[in-house]
Design a protein around this motif. Structure first.
Motif, PDB file in Angstrom:
ATOM      1  N   TRP A  69     -14.629  -4.462 -10.321  1.00 59.39           N
ATOM      2  CA  TRP A  69     -14.417  -4.967  -8.971  1.00 59.39           C
ATOM      3  C   TRP A  69     -14.994  -6.364  -8.812  1.00 59.39           C
ATOM      4  CZ3 TRP A  69     -11.436  -2.380  -5.500  1.00 59.39           C
ATOM      5  CH2 TRP A  69     -11.165  -1.032  -5.777  1.00 59.39           C
ATOM      6  N   ASP A 118       0.827  -1.210   0.000  1.00 60.97           N
ATOM      7  CA  ASP A 118       0.000   0.000   0.000  1.00 60.97           C
ATOM      8  C   ASP A 118       0.862   1.262   0.000  1.00 60.97           C
ATOM      9  OD1 ASP A 118      -2.155  -1.669   0.085  1.00 60.97           O
ATOM     10  OD2 ASP A 118      -2.612  -1.359   2.199  1.00 60.97           O
ATOM     11  N   SER A 172     -14.181  -8.149   1.315  1.00 61.24           N
ATOM     12  CA  SER A 172     -13.357  -7.145   0.635  1.00 61.24           C
ATOM     13  C   SER A 172     -13.736  -7.008  -0.832  1.00 61.24           C
ATOM     14  CB  SER A 172     -11.871  -7.504   0.733  1.00 61.24           C
ATOM     15  OG  SER A 172     -11.446  -7.551   2.071  1.00 61.24           O
ATOM     16  N   ARG A 173     -13.626  -5.779  -1.329  1.00 60.18           N
ATOM     17  CA  ARG A 173     -13.699  -5.535  -2.766  1.00 60.18           C
ATOM     18  C   ARG A 173     -12.287  -5.596  -3.313  1.00 60.18           C
ATOM     19  NH1 ARG A 173     -16.597  -1.162  -5.690  1.00 60.18           N
ATOM     20  NH2 ARG A 173     -14.920   0.149  -4.870  1.00 60.18           N
ATOM     21  N   VAL A 200      -5.696  -4.085  -5.998  1.00 60.67           N
ATOM     22  CA  VAL A 200      -6.162  -3.079  -5.041  1.00 60.67           C
ATOM     23  C   VAL A 200      -7.244  -3.723  -4.196  1.00 60.67           C
ATOM     24  CG1 VAL A 200      -7.199  -0.803  -4.731  1.00 60.67           C
ATOM     25  CG2 VAL A 200      -5.652  -1.222  -6.665  1.00 60.67           C
ATOM     26  N   VAL A 201      -7.130  -3.612  -2.878  1.00 60.81           N
ATOM     27  CA  VAL A 201      -8.068  -4.246  -1.953  1.00 60.81           C
ATOM     28  C   VAL A 201      -8.707  -3.169  -1.083  1.00 60.81           C
ATOM     29  CG1 VAL A 201      -8.352  -5.949  -0.112  1.00 60.81           C
ATOM     30  CG2 VAL A 201      -6.681  -6.349  -1.926  1.00 60.81           C
ATOM     31  N   GLU A 202     -10.035  -3.197  -0.995  1.00 61.55           N
ATOM     32  CA  GLU A 202     -10.771  -2.258  -0.157  1.00 61.55           C
ATOM     33  C   GLU A 202     -11.761  -3.027   0.698  1.00 61.55           C
ATOM     34  OE1 GLU A 202     -12.732   0.587  -2.593  1.00 61.55           O
ATOM     35  OE2 GLU A 202     -10.870   1.537  -3.312  1.00 61.55           O
ATOM     36  N   GLU A 203     -11.892  -2.646   1.964  1.00 67.26           N
ATOM     37  CA  GLU A 203     -12.904  -3.235   2.831  1.00 67.26           C
ATOM     38  C   GLU A 203     -14.272  -2.689   2.439  1.00 67.26           C
ATOM     39  OE1 GLU A 203     -12.744  -5.619   5.240  1.00 67.26           O
ATOM     40  OE2 GLU A 203     -10.701  -5.906   4.499  1.00 67.26           O
ATOM     41  N   MET A 204     -15.257  -3.572   2.385  1.00 68.12           N
ATOM     42  CA  MET A 204     -16.603  -3.125   2.026  1.00 68.12           C
ATOM     43  C   MET A 204     -17.310  -2.537   3.261  1.00 68.12           C
ATOM     44  SD  MET A 204     -18.058  -5.902  -0.705  1.00 68.12           S
ATOM     45  CE  MET A 204     -18.120  -7.278   0.419  1.00 68.12           C
ATOM     46  N   ASN A 234       1.009   4.198  -2.850  1.00 68.34           N
ATOM     47  CA  ASN A 234       0.766   5.604  -2.518  1.00 68.34           C
ATOM     48  C   ASN A 234       1.909   6.502  -2.973  1.00 68.34           C
ATOM     49  OD1 ASN A 234      -1.695   5.009  -1.298  1.00 68.34           O
ATOM     50  ND2 ASN A 234      -0.794   4.755   0.729  1.00 68.34           N
TER      51      ASN A 234
END
Length: 949
Positions: free
Chosen positions: A928, A597, A934-935, A945-949, A601
């Motif tokens: 996605w 991450d 996780s998305r 790329v990992v995002e918490e839903m 960034n």
């Protein structure tokens, strides 16, 4: 058979025992005696064409000079356990003539059914004890009982039920008759004449067992060895013709054979096209002086040419001690690929045909263009079969998945399919792969003997050995014990090792060499750096020697300026700003951070700040195709002799830490343990003759990922603490503070003071590592209490991780003294069924999941790299299939459980040798997908790329 004194009834019964059923052997029954003779004949070809001189010499010694015949006998006798009711009753059709000949059986009691491998041990052990005595029989019967991958204990052979011996004397007579007939056929007057005059060491037994399996698997290929259902057609002469033809059609061969000893130490270095450096000559001279195979530990600066020197040393070791190949173990898949190219070129310098004998052993080899040209143009990868040989009815060619046509047309310079199958890669003469494959041979798992046989008779080189953490080191130590006992020379390469680690590795090898678990021979401190340490045993006496005269590095030490760049935030804006300032007027910067991450960034910040097109991002969450392409681009733009761009920034994770031959003008690195930071420093001003911008003419490293806290206590990135733990980071921070001239300044105050002494590299490298892991005080006094608490936690975790690994190593300390292989697999295989399970077993016990990313489009799917798939995901054409596989990417550990549950192959992948077991991560039309809570998406620049839903 009658000429041997067998009664007609016994001869008649022996002539109908089946070894391969028609149902599983292309419609043709193959008699048991025929398969035994086929295997013996294959063993004879292996003796002539494949076995290393060192192995043949040992077999000659234990057999009283009849090594060839003895090897044929021990390989061929492996399936004698099929001469039992338990096996002969398994196929109703094949059983008809057996029953008609007077060999009968009743209804089996419920419970365990006997496999034919263990049954062979039950059958053979008493015959051997009667003919040879208990000691000689004790180490030979496990070779038979373990030929399907696991060695049973002595206790499991007791109280053999009626399933093995039947009722009455008929079965005992035919079993003894089979052993006698086979023994006579391969050239012995009787079983007593086969008695070994000595015993192989346990590690040599393990290697021999693997060779038995190899001979059996080759002889079980029904396309090379068609079934013979008539006893009159079975003979050793016929088996020899079949074996010779089958071996030729498979295209198998060994390596050098009897390699000529080089005329001087310089000669093998000249073969590699290098101008010899002092450290390289020192290594080759040292192996010239060793009176026996041993362990050599090479510690030298990054870029010193250790791997080339190790290959030159391998040639000398092979020629002097009768080895027939080399395995080079690298820390990662990425580092294996350039080494593969180097070994191919090196092998060709002996004989152009040897290029086809170099195996690349890692899961992404399909993406290596040179590998595909050499190997896969004419054959597909063998696959592990899903069926188990529970009772010995499944034929080996079906069970172990090298198909029914592996004797098909073959190009003469490539061994083709046979060596490509699971568990067989190490059996090639020359191999390059991840260190995992070496460690697999030190695990208590099925068919470990096949892996170990691929190491015996070779020289083993392990590069970047410092990369093995305490968990992996348990398997490395175990491997060194077994290799030491097998007389396999090992060359370990590292920039530098903590003295305690060096001592542990030397003790492990010597313990194997002398057959005692308690060996501890003090390693002398080297006279300088680079250094070479050698360890060996002669007649049970051990010797350890280190360089007594300082060896000059090929380039003089230079001062590397060390500065602080305080920043303990994942966002990395401070780092991006400093990078922009450092190369504002041009130059090449390398940024190595400890978290994906954070790398993403920093990359995004640089691009948005005016560096678009001048930044390259490299990390472990890129798909296979993108990662390979970016790695190649880095090497092309920053490698030796490259025409470098005017300005370039590479933002990377730990991928850039090892065997990454690039040259940067300035380095930014997150704080890490000192030995790993020094590895990163090894990419700084690496290549001579590189023109650099005026402000970057002196090497300079800015250490970030740390900031000041209350009372001057350092604050570390959470990811760094999770990966490396606090104690090594505190020690590293203290050593950086010495070099930078002070502790980290307040966050946001810019870079730290540059007035410190910096580091003299490579001169100070060994001392820095020794201090970082030694007992002397390093940290400032105000840190003492925190350091002490952190050390306690760190040592406890090391102990726990080492103990966890010990559950899976091949032998535990109390088992090492056992002289035979009996019971080696006591305790089971720990659920290892797939290569990913085995990788997790030797890495850190935590399994991550690789997935193939595809996109959902109207009417079906598309490959991540472009190319329409069918409605069920099926790839149309080789180019599209390649793009699908290019979408392979590893998920973060936190998604493992959900991925195992939620993801599966697309329906159209069923039966595909590469995709049939791959998990598909389907990205919907919005870009996605969902894994657990996780998305997950894939950005063509940032990667996963990992995002918490």
């Amino acid at each position: 058979m009658r000429s041997m004194g067998l009664e007609p009834e016994v001869a008649s019964r022996l002539s109908v025992l089946w070894g391969k059923s028609a149902a599983r052997n292309r419609g043709r029954t193959h008699l048991l005696l025929g398969h035994l003779l086929d295997t013996a004949a294959v063993a004879e070809v292996m003796w002539r064409e494949y076995l290393a001189p060192s192995l043949k010499r040992r077999l000659d010694e234990v057999s009283g000079g009849r090594g060839r015949e003895w090897f044929m006998w021990v390989c061929g006798i492996h399936d004698c356990g099929k001469a039992t009711p338990a096996f002969q009753a398994l196929d109703p059709v094949e059983a008809v003539p057996v029953v008609a000949a007077g060999l009968t059986w009743g209804r089996w009691a419920k419970g365990k059914r006997w496999r034919h491998d263990i049954a062979g041990g039950v059958l053979l052990a008493p015959l051997l004890r009667e003919a040879w005595g208990r000691e000689a029989a004790g180490w030979v019967w496990p070779l038979v009982a373990g030929h399907h991958g696991a060695f049973p204990s002595v206790g499991s052979l007791r109280k053999a039920p009626v399933e093995l011996q039947g009722r009455g004397g008929e079965w005992l007579e035919v079993q003894r008759g089979l052993v006698d007939v086979f023994t006579f056929a391969v050239g012995f007057d009787g079983l007593s004449a086969v008695r070994p005059v000595g015993a192989l060491r346990k590690a040599e037994q393990l290697a021999l067992s693997g060779l038995v399996v190899m001979a059996d698997w080759i002889a079980s290929d029904s396309s090379c060895f068609e079934g013979l259902g008539e006893a009159g057609k079975v003979s050793l002469a016929g088996a020899r013709r079949r074996a010779a033809a089958g071996w030729a059609r498979l295209g198998l061969r060994g390596g050098w054979g009897a390699l000529e000893v080089p005329g001087s130490a310089v000669e093998p270095l000249a073969r590699l096209g290098v101008v010899p450096r002092e450290s390289q000559v020192e290594l080759v001279d040292r192996v010239w002086a060793m009176p026996a195979p041993g362990l050599v530990v090479v510690e030298a600066p990054m870029g010193e040419g250790k791997t080339k020197a190790a290959l030159a040393a391998a040639e000398v070791l092979a020629a002097r001690f009768g080895l027939d190949g080399v395995f080079v173990a690298m820390p990662t898949q990425a580092t294996s690929d350039p080494m593969f190219a180097q070994v191919v070129s090196w092998a060709e310098s002996f004989d152009p045909a040897l290029a086809g004998q170099v195996a690349l052993l890692h899961g992404k080899r399909r993406f290596n263009q040179q590998w595909r040209q050499l190997w896969e143009a004419s054959a597909g990868e063998g696959q592990e079969g899903s069926g188990g040989d529970e009772y010995g009815a499944v034929d080996e060619d079906d069970e172990f998945g090298y198909g029914t046509d592996s004797c098909g047309a073959a190009e003469r310079d490539a061994p083709l399919r046979w060596f490509l199958g699971n568990k067989r890669g190490l059996l090639t003469a020359f191999g390059v792969g991840t260190v995992d494959h070496l460690l697999y041979a030190a695990t208590r798992t099925r068919h470990v003997m096949l892996r170990f046989a691929g190491l015996a008779g070779k020289v083993v080189i392990v590069d970047e050995v410092h990369a093995a953490d305490v968990y992996m080191r348990q398997f490395l130590v175990e491997a060194l014990r077994w290799l030491g006992q097998a007389g396999v020379p090992v060359v370990l390469l590292s920039a530098t090792l903590p003295p305690a680690v060096r001592q542990t590795l030397v003790d492990a090898y010597l313990s194997g060499a002398v057959g005692r678990a308690d060996v501890s021979e003090a390693v002398p401190a080297p006279a300088g750096y680079p250094s070479v340490t050698s360890a060996y045993a002669v007649d049970g006496r051990v010797a350890v020697e280190s360089s007594t005269v300082a060896v000059r590095s090929w380039r003089p030490s230079v001062r590397v300026g060390v500065e602080w760049l305080p920043d303990a935030l994942v966002e990395g804006v401070v780092v991006a700003d400093a990078v922009r300032a450092a190369v504002a007027g041009g130059g090449v910067a390398l940024v190595v951070v400890n978290q994906v991450d954070r790398a993403q960034n920093i990359y995004s910040s640089l691009v948005s700040g005016g560096f678009e097109g001048e930044v390259l991002l490299l990390h472990g969450r890129l798909c296979a195709a993108d990662r390979a392409e970016r790695t190649e681009r880095c090497l092309r733009l920053m490698g030796p002799g490259a025409v470098r761009p005017g300005r370039m920034v590479v933002v990377a994770t730990q991928l850039a830490e090892q065997s990454f031959d690039v040259d940067a003008d300035v380095l930014f690195t997150d704080l890490a343990p000192v030995d790993l930071m020094l590895q990163r420093v090894g990419r700084l001003h690496r290549h001579d003759g590189t023109r650099r911008p005026e402000g970057l003419s002196e090497p300079r490293v800015l250490v970030t990922g740390v900031a000041d806290g209350r009372a001057g206590m350092p604050v570390f990135l959470p990811a760094s603490k999770a990966i490396y733990k606090e104690w090594p980071l505190l020690r590293a921070a203290a050593l950086v503070a010495e070099a930078a001239g002070g502790l980290p300044p307040a966050s946001g105050s810019g870079t730290g003071p540059a007035a410190g002494p910096g580091w003299s590299v490579p001169e100070q490298v060994p001392g820095l590592v020794a201090r970082a892991y030694g007992e002397a005080d390093v940290c400032p006094l105000p840190w003492a209490r925190r350091e002490q608490a952190a050390e306690t936690v760190w040592l406890k975790e090391l102990e726990e991780r080492a103990a966890e690994a010990q559950k899976f190593v091949l032998t535990r300390p109390r088992e090492w003294a056992s002289p035979t292989l009996a019971g080696l697999h006591y305790g089971g295989e720990h659920g290892v069924r797939k290569e990913e399970d085995l990788e997790a077993l030797v890495r850190d016990g935590k399994r991550s999941v690789e997935v193939v990313v595809v996109r959902r489009v109207r009417g079906g799917y598309a490959a991540l790299g472009g190319g329409r798939l069918g409605v069920h995901g099926e790839a149309v054409g080789a180019e599209v299939a390649e793009r699908v596989l290019g979408g392979l990417v590893r998920l973060p550990l936190g998604l493992t459980e959900a991925a195992e549950t939620d993801l599966r192959p697309l329906p159209g992948w069923a039966g595909d040798p590469w995709l049939g077991y791959a998990k598909a991560l389907v990205l919907e039309e919005d870009g996605w997908g969902v894994v657990g809570s996780s998305r997950v998406g894939y950005d063509e620049v940032l990667g996963l790329v990992v995002e918490e839903m």
